[in-house]
Scaffold this motif. Structure first.
Motif, PDB file in Angstrom:
ATOM      1  N   LEU A  93      -4.419  -0.116   0.322  1.00  0.00           N
ATOM      2  CA  LEU A  93      -3.787  -1.315  -0.778  1.00  0.00           C
ATOM      3  C   LEU A  93      -5.179  -2.745  -1.036  1.00  0.00           C
ATOM      4  O   LEU A  93      -4.806  -2.887  -2.328  1.00  0.00           O
ATOM      5  CB  LEU A  93      -2.879  -2.289   0.629  1.00  0.00           C
ATOM      6  N   ALA A  94      -6.068  -2.767  -0.784  1.00  0.00           N
ATOM      7  CA  ALA A  94      -6.983  -4.309  -0.706  1.00  0.00           C
ATOM      8  C   ALA A  94      -7.328  -3.653  -1.525  1.00  0.00           C
ATOM      9  O   ALA A  94      -7.896  -4.690  -2.944  1.00  0.00           O
ATOM     10  CB  ALA A  94      -6.982  -4.613   0.335  1.00  0.00           C
ATOM     11  N   LEU A  95      -7.846  -2.394  -2.320  1.00  0.00           N
ATOM     12  CA  LEU A  95      -8.531  -1.863  -2.674  1.00  0.00           C
ATOM     13  C   LEU A  95      -8.030  -2.016  -4.460  1.00  0.00           C
ATOM     14  O   LEU A  95      -8.388  -2.418  -5.890  1.00  0.00           O
ATOM     15  CB  LEU A  95      -9.024  -0.009  -2.909  1.00  0.00           C
ATOM     16  N   ALA A 154      -9.331  -4.126  -7.684  1.00  0.00           N
ATOM     17  CA  ALA A 154      -9.152  -3.832  -9.304  1.00  0.00           C
ATOM     18  C   ALA A 154      -8.153  -3.940 -10.054  1.00  0.00           C
ATOM     19  O   ALA A 154      -8.522  -4.230 -11.707  1.00  0.00           O
ATOM     20  CB  ALA A 154      -9.510  -2.145  -8.850  1.00  0.00           C
ATOM     21  N   LEU A 155      -7.382  -4.409 -10.017  1.00  0.00           N
ATOM     22  CA  LEU A 155      -5.826  -4.278 -10.939  1.00  0.00           C
ATOM     23  C   LEU A 155      -5.735  -5.765 -10.762  1.00  0.00           C
ATOM     24  O   LEU A 155      -5.272  -6.384 -11.478  1.00  0.00           O
ATOM     25  CB  LEU A 155      -4.008  -3.615 -10.994  1.00  0.00           C
ATOM     26  N   LEU A 171     -11.097  -8.467  -1.112  1.00  0.00           N
ATOM     27  CA  LEU A 171     -10.346  -8.269  -0.055  1.00  0.00           C
ATOM     28  C   LEU A 171     -10.094  -8.951   0.860  1.00  0.00           C
ATOM     29  O   LEU A 171      -9.191  -7.895   1.316  1.00  0.00           O
ATOM     30  CB  LEU A 171     -11.952  -6.546  -0.070  1.00  0.00           C
ATOM     31  N   PRO A 172     -10.483  -9.461   1.663  1.00  0.00           N
ATOM     32  CA  PRO A 172     -10.133 -10.370   2.986  1.00  0.00           C
ATOM     33  C   PRO A 172      -8.588 -10.317   2.000  1.00  0.00           C
ATOM     34  O   PRO A 172      -7.859 -10.261   3.330  1.00  0.00           O
ATOM     35  CB  PRO A 172     -10.552 -11.297   2.866  1.00  0.00           C
ATOM     36  N   VAL A 173      -7.828 -11.642   1.467  1.00  0.00           N
ATOM     37  CA  VAL A 173      -6.992 -12.191   0.933  1.00  0.00           C
ATOM     38  C   VAL A 173      -6.263 -10.781   1.328  1.00  0.00           C
ATOM     39  O   VAL A 173      -4.731 -11.265   1.527  1.00  0.00           O
ATOM     40  CB  VAL A 173      -7.097 -12.884  -0.705  1.00  0.00           C
ATOM     41  N   ALA A 186     -10.954   5.711  -8.450  1.00  0.00           N
ATOM     42  CA  ALA A 186     -10.946   6.732  -9.911  1.00  0.00           C
ATOM     43  C   ALA A 186      -9.235   6.257  -9.780  1.00  0.00           C
ATOM     44  O   ALA A 186      -9.264   6.021 -11.396  1.00  0.00           O
ATOM     45  CB  ALA A 186     -10.674   7.672  -8.834  1.00  0.00           C
ATOM     46  N   ILE A 187      -8.589   6.142  -9.368  1.00  0.00           N
ATOM     47  CA  ILE A 187      -7.293   6.404  -9.538  1.00  0.00           C
ATOM     48  C   ILE A 187      -6.915   4.484  -9.892  1.00  0.00           C
ATOM     49  O   ILE A 187      -6.148   4.709 -11.278  1.00  0.00           O
ATOM     50  CB  ILE A 187      -5.819   6.415  -7.955  1.00  0.00           C
ATOM     51  N   PRO A 188      -6.847   4.140  -9.619  1.00  0.00           N
ATOM     52  CA  PRO A 188      -7.235   1.927  -9.974  1.00  0.00           C
ATOM     53  C   PRO A 188      -7.286   2.375 -11.206  1.00  0.00           C
ATOM     54  O   PRO A 188      -7.219   1.573 -12.471  1.00  0.00           O
ATOM     55  CB  PRO A 188      -8.619   1.483  -8.919  1.00  0.00           C
ATOM     56  N   LEU A 189      -9.014   3.265 -11.973  1.00  0.00           N
ATOM     57  CA  LEU A 189      -9.292   2.990 -13.228  1.00  0.00           C
ATOM     58  C   LEU A 189      -8.975   3.545 -13.698  1.00  0.00           C
ATOM     59  O   LEU A 189      -8.947   2.715 -14.943  1.00  0.00           O
ATOM     60  CB  LEU A 189     -11.133   3.749 -12.622  1.00  0.00           C
TER      61      LEU A 189
END
Length: 439
Positions: free
Chosen positions: A39-41, A45-46, A51-53, A212-215
């Motif tokens: 989820l954090a990734l 990315a978008l 990351l912590p937030v 991969a997917i977020p990019l």
């Protein structure tokens, strides 16, 4: 029965139940961390969130709807989230294929990439010639049999959904109906991942495979569809975490606290314990999310966890279900030995003592080893211990039906489209067709 640990208690003994409940609780917290990290990734990315937030915000949202709605909210959310996920991933797959020139263009680009021809035909290449460096034994036995069968028969999320069904026929249909979309899911996960591989460089070096997917979403989707896709991914990982926390809550409350620590208390007491366990599970999941962050490919981490916890449990479950001679302590020692064998195999690989090629392949072999060790130890212990009488195994072992089970069939269950045999055969045929296409 409410869970797999309860089946193990009734089929074997309390020690087997407790061992499985503890290892299962640990597994659910670790896997919840995987979903939180994923989820954090996406958010990082978008949306640009740190990351912590991202981890904390996601955890709070999941905690809110599990606490307020319980198991029903988790199940209904999963169903709705599934369609949102498809609404985002299907356009992503179509646009990705258009970018690389369709299936033929994708195949040609894969051949020209570092994967080579093996990237298109992993099954037909021997170890060292395919990208995973995986031998067919590890793929067929470790992944295809132990990990796959173990997931469908002992994974708590699947079992819990079946147990919440309205009657026996609906419970039997739960995993079968779920198998149909699962068979087709690789079309919107593996294909986009392969497209990302050939469109972007630096995998395993400057880029993590987790991105991969977020990019692809960032570069291919227009704003409106991007919003749906982001929502779908977030919903997917939240559904996964909700299932993990719900499983942790149930097993800790029923199979550890009530069964072994504080028996014979009122329902209100166990309700409070369940709520505390839910909050604690989410908090622990936040911590384990940063363990998952240490892996450039979270699939490697996830399969390692399955080899530790699902593979040995599957061996104990399947032996206990079909072999009435198996004794109570055979269940305990077999499960313990299989779990230790899986851990030892993975540690040996990480320490460089054995060479399985890749970490993913190491998990396949570890799962197969855990299953084999469990079976051998279970058989050995059975030969020197006393079995339970058939009267205590009714309803727990194949061939010994419980005579007091009430027929709970509902109107319409006899119709052909509600037949578990017919639908199961259809799922097997569809899977065989998909494998044939892959070959």
């Amino acid at each position: 029965m409410r869970s797999v640990p309860e089946f193990l208690r009734r089929r074997f003994n309390g020690a087997t139940q407790l061992l499985n409940a503890v290892t299962f609780a640990v597994a659910q917290i670790l896997i919840a961390g995987v979903n939180l990290y994923a989820l954090a990734l996406v958010m990082e990315a978008l949306l640009g969130w740190p990351l912590p937030v991202s981890v904390v915000v996601s955890a709070v949202i999941v905690l809110a709807y599990i606490t307020l709605g319980g198991l029903s909210s988790a199940i209904y959310n999963e169903v709705l989230q599934f369609f949102v996920i498809l609404a985002g991933l299907i356009p992503l797959t179509v646009l990705g294929l258009m970018r690389v020139g369709g299936f033929s263009g994708l195949a040609e680009r894969v051949r020209q990439s570092s994967l080579g021809e093996g990237g298109l035909h992993t099954w037909t290449h021997t170890a060292g010639e395919n990208p995973m460096q995986a031998h067919w034994i590890g793929i067929v036995f470790g992944l295809g049999f132990v990990l796959s069968f173990g997931y469908w028969t002992t994974n708590f999320a699947e079992v819990q959904r079946a147990l919440s069904a309205r009657n026996t026929n609906a419970a039997r249909l739960t995993p079968i109906v779920a198998a149909y979309p699962k068979i087709l899911i690789p079309l919107v996960t593996v294909l986009p991942g392969t497209i990302a591989l050939v469109l972007f460089g630096g995998w395993g070096q400057s880029r993590d495979y987790n991105d991969a997917i977020p990019l692809l979403m960032r570069d291919l989707l227009p704003n409106g569809v991007l919003g749906v896709a982001v929502t779908g991914l977030l919903a997917s990982f939240m559904a996964g975490m909700a299932a993990n926390i719900s499983g942790f809550n149930t097993v800790f409350t029923n199979d550890i606290w009530q069964a072994h620590l504080r028996p014979d208390r009122g329902d209100r007491h166990y309700l409070r314990v369940g709520r505390v366990a839910t909050v604690a599970g989410v908090a622990l999941g936040v911590g384990t999310a940063f363990i998952a962050a240490g892996y450039s490919n979270i699939m490697n981490y996830l399969q390692a966890l399955f080899s530790f916890f699902n593979a040995p449990l599957f061996a104990t479950f399947i032996l206990g279900l079909f072999w009435r001679r198996m004794t109570a302590w055979a269940g305990f020692w077999g499960l313990l030995a299989g779990t230790v064998a899986a851990f030892a195999s993975y540690v040996s690989y990480k320490a460089g003592l054995v060479n399985f090629g890749t970490e993913l392949n190491a998990s396949f072999w570890g799962a197969g080893l855990a299953f084999a060790v469990n079976v051998l130890v279970s058989v050995a212990v059975t030969l020197v211990t006393t079995r339970k009488p058939d009267s205590e195994l009714r309803g727990l072992v194949y061939g010994l039906s419980a005579v007091d089970v009430e027929d709970d069939a509902l109107a319409g269950d006899a119709r052909w489209y509600r037949s578990p045999v017919l639908l199961g055969a259809g799922a097997v045929a569809l899977a065989a067709l998909m494998y044939g296409v892959m070959l």
